[in-house]
Design an enzyme around this catalytic site. Structure first.
Site, mmCIF file in Angstrom:
data_model
loop_
_atom_site.group_PDB
_atom_site.id
_atom_site.type_symbol
_atom_site.label_atom_id
_atom_site.label_comp_id
_atom_site.label_asym_id
_atom_site.label_seq_id
_atom_site.Cartn_x
_atom_site.Cartn_y
_atom_site.Cartn_z
ATOM 1 N N GLY A 169 5.086 -23.337 -82.509
ATOM 2 C CA GLY A 169 3.811 -24.010 -82.765
ATOM 3 C C GLY A 169 2.896 -23.852 -81.571
ATOM 4 C CG ASP A 170 0.434 -27.200 -80.398
ATOM 5 O OD1 ASP A 170 1.578 -27.588 -80.726
ATOM 6 O OD2 ASP A 170 -0.511 -27.975 -80.228
ATOM 7 C CD GLU A 171 6.363 -28.339 -79.718
ATOM 8 O OE1 GLU A 171 7.498 -27.887 -79.476
ATOM 9 O OE2 GLU A 171 6.161 -29.258 -80.515
#
Length: 133
Positions: A50-52
């Site tokens: 994801g955005d991690e």
């Protein structure tokens, strides 16, 4: 002494929701490029999903240096995504933990994650430091 850092993008969900997943993918590419440009030789950056993102900060002399690297990563992401023409403001928040002898890697990562979420709760776009006792 190595220190783990955890980063999340701020505003990423809005990119996907308003501009679509192809735009979100472009933001992720820009963020990853900014991350690679901001880390030092010996640091190990990774996308978790994801955005991690995470970075193992190698050979950090003290907490100030760890926070300075994380601040540089955040600034790089903000600048790079903005210069890519993305109409949604995207930033990043980070959590850094000081490595203390006796803590295993899983605990260190969990503490970095907790520091990240304190950063988001405190207003996003910042670094929170967790000093393990």
């Amino acid at each position: 002494m190595a220190r783990p850092a955890r980063l999340d993008l701020d505003g990423f969900k809005q990119v996907n929701d308003t501009l679509g997943h192809p735009a979100g993918d472009r933001v992720l590419v820009e963020a990853a490029g900014a991350l690679r440009a901001a880390v030092r030789a010996g640091d190990l950056p990774a996308r978790l999903g994801g955005d991690e993102f995470a970075v193992l900060l190698a050979d950090v002399r003290d907490e100030r240096e760890a926070v300075a690297v994380a601040d540089r990563i955040i600034a790089g992401i903000v600048a790079r995504v903005a210069s890519s023409g993305c109409p949604v403001r995207v930033g990043a928040s980070a959590g850094v933990v000081v490595r203390t002898p006796g803590l295993d890697d899983e605990t260190m990562f969990r503490l970095a994650d907790a520091a990240l979420y304190r950063s988001k709760a405190a207003g996003k776009g910042r670094v929170e430091l967790h000093v393990a006792a």
